[in-house]
Design an enzyme around this catalytic site. Sequence first.
Site, short mmCIF file in Angstrom:
data_model
loop_
_atom_site.label_atom_id
_atom_site.label_comp_id
_atom_site.label_asym_id
_atom_site.label_seq_id
_atom_site.Cartn_x
_atom_site.Cartn_y
_atom_site.Cartn_z
N GLU A 77 22.27 0.76 5.77
CA GLU A 77 20.87 0.43 5.52
C GLU A 77 20.39 0.86 4.15
O GLU A 77 19.20 0.75 3.83
CB GLU A 77 19.97 1.01 6.61
CG GLU A 77 19.91 2.53 6.68
CD GLU A 77 20.97 3.15 7.57
OE1 GLU A 77 20.74 4.26 8.07
OE2 GLU A 77 22.05 2.52 7.76
N ASN B 106 17.53 6.68 11.52
CA ASN B 106 18.82 6.04 11.25
C ASN B 106 18.78 4.59 11.71
O ASN B 106 18.45 4.29 12.85
CB ASN B 106 19.96 6.76 11.98
CG ASN B 106 21.30 6.10 11.71
OD1 ASN B 106 21.74 6.03 10.57
ND2 ASN B 106 21.94 5.61 12.75
N ASP C 152 0.81 -1.23 0.00
CA ASP C 152 0.00 0.00 0.00
C ASP C 152 0.84 1.27 0.00
O ASP C 152 0.79 2.08 0.93
CB ASP C 152 -0.92 0.03 1.22
CG ASP C 152 -1.78 -1.21 1.37
OD1 ASP C 152 -2.20 -1.75 0.34
OD2 ASP C 152 -2.01 -1.64 2.51
N ASP D 244 27.07 0.45 10.59
CA ASP D 244 26.28 1.69 10.45
C ASP D 244 26.51 2.39 9.12
O ASP D 244 25.55 2.73 8.43
CB ASP D 244 26.61 2.64 11.60
CG ASP D 244 25.74 3.89 11.59
OD1 ASP D 244 24.68 3.87 10.94
OD2 ASP D 244 26.10 4.87 12.23
N GLU E 213 -11.78 -0.02 -3.45
CA GLU E 213 -11.02 0.63 -2.38
C GLU E 213 -9.79 1.31 -2.98
O GLU E 213 -9.71 1.53 -4.18
CB GLU E 213 -10.59 -0.41 -1.34
CG GLU E 213 -9.75 -1.54 -1.92
CD GLU E 213 -9.41 -2.62 -0.91
OE1 GLU E 213 -9.91 -2.54 0.24
OE2 GLU E 213 -8.64 -3.54 -1.27
N ASN F 26 -5.07 -8.00 -3.89
CA ASN F 26 -5.72 -6.70 -3.95
C ASN F 26 -4.73 -5.72 -4.58
O ASN F 26 -3.55 -6.00 -4.74
CB ASN F 26 -6.17 -6.24 -2.56
CG ASN F 26 -4.98 -5.92 -1.66
OD1 ASN F 26 -3.87 -6.41 -1.85
ND2 ASN F 26 -5.22 -5.11 -0.66
#
Length: 605
Positions: free
Chosen positions: A492, A511, A158, A600, A343, A418
Amino acid sequence: MNNIINMRKGLGIFLALQLFFTLLSFSCNKKQAAPQPQLQFTVSSVQVVFGSEGSSSNVSITSNGTWTATTNSSTIWFTISQSSGGPGNVMLKLNAEANNTGAGRDAIVTIKASNGDTKQIKVSQPDNQNLEAKFARVSPKLLTNNGNPLLDFMFTADPTAIEYNGRVYVYATNDNQQYEKVGKNGHNSAESIRALVMMSSADMVNWTYHGLINTAVLAPWNASSWAPSIESRMEADGKTHFYMYYSNNAFGTAMLTATSPVGPWKDPLGKNLVDRSVPGVDVDVPYDPGVVIDGQGTGWLVFGAGTPKTKYMPDNARIVKLGADMISLAGSISKIPAPYFNEASDLNYINGTWVYSYCTNWDERTVWPYSNIAKPTACNISYMTSKTPLDPNSWQYRDNYFRNPGENVGDKIGPLTNNHSHLFKFQGKWYFAYHAMYLQDYFNTAGGFRNVGIEEATVDEGNGVNIPMINGTFKGPSQTHLLNPFVVQQAETTAGTSGHVQFDTVGTVGNMVAKGQIDKQCLMVRGADFSKQIPSKFEARVKGTGRIDVYVNNLKGPALVSLMCDAKDWTTLSKQIELNIPKGVGNIYFVFYGEGFLFDEWKFY
């Protein structure tokens, strides 16, 4: 007597002169002595990488003294042809057999000269696993240049999107929360979903995962959190404010606000903005909001679903003008006569025209009054346009422009599901976000868990707006610009992973850090630009006990560089790169492991 005295004096003078010349000769000899030879001690290599199948390597030692060679390896997994030597040039032969341990191996060979000087050779051998085969069984994106789905380590659905400061931010329903609740044999009934997913990209292929919006904490009064829609606007305080509308289960539409696209988010109302208690909300399910701000700065909201009045005209699509504060309604609620409406309302404002998109229902198209427009297929995305959106009679049905993923005319991207989508513009170009069940096979489930994908779209903004058919693909959009590996990048940020990578929230809101496991995990970024510079050093911000092996272009052969960490606190580690890569554009793979190890950010030099 005088003669004896004179003889003694002569002898004394003679002896004195002899001593003087002897000393003078010694002094002269000392000044003219040849210099002692300096110690010569060189080692030709500082790093040796054996092939996983076994190999040999020669290291040249040059010395004019004696030396010894020792290793810190507690197990004998490689041999050195001799452990000591004398003056001259000696060729050491290092030899390793095939690595059958399954894990990579490292050691240090120390060469110590007779005067105490030392040289070290770092010796390593990669594991004997086929990394590509191992990871390919999990994620379909890792070893391809496919862009869909956007995130391949969790389920999302969605979508909505917004552009801000050169990035596109995408928000989605957290299908993964339901998957974690019911397991691979469960069903995606969505009642356990109480968080929204955040991600962003600057180039449309490398996506930064910003974590979750935890609505269970922010709005504990609501039931579930689905189908977000977002807009932003510069307000009087000089800040850009973000307004997020989302489905509170089937009960209504709630909202959140923030002054950053990743939060922190706040619940300004403590209740639904729209539900059945609001006058004029005469639909059973006032959810699936779509929001837009028009050219005059006015906000508009569409929503709706529920029991249909008729199959052809369910009469459940609604639109309302928002107040100037974007957290209130500014007028009465009007109808949008959407044929075969189900919808997933979405709203755009394009060149003075309101464009309403929605998901059609599954019913047979027994009634169809248009002779020049094809009947919409089951559960597809259709659109309507209007110049006066509060007048129901002004809305015109235009066409359908995206079929259900299960009958998609592009790639076979999944079974019937859907349909929920968002049409948006980024860097002057139109894109279409949607979801399909891309990853169910790879996560060994058939429970209806979805993933967000994006396609490039062609939108004719003139002539009342026209949207040609859009096809769902695995390839997805093209990369808009290359990734710069010589600036700090987030761990990430990924274009593909090994599939079950985990991330933790650390530090500032939005983060995330990659979290190591006992098994090897892999992150990949696409389109890194090495055309102007070959890297000489790699740096990463890490914490805990673990290892990162970095590969460029593919996962074959020795790693370009390996970084080992054993630190209780966050630290930035760097290492010189001994191997070379060809100039050009390539993918970067980070293979990392270590239970509790955190990764990180990274950068090349």
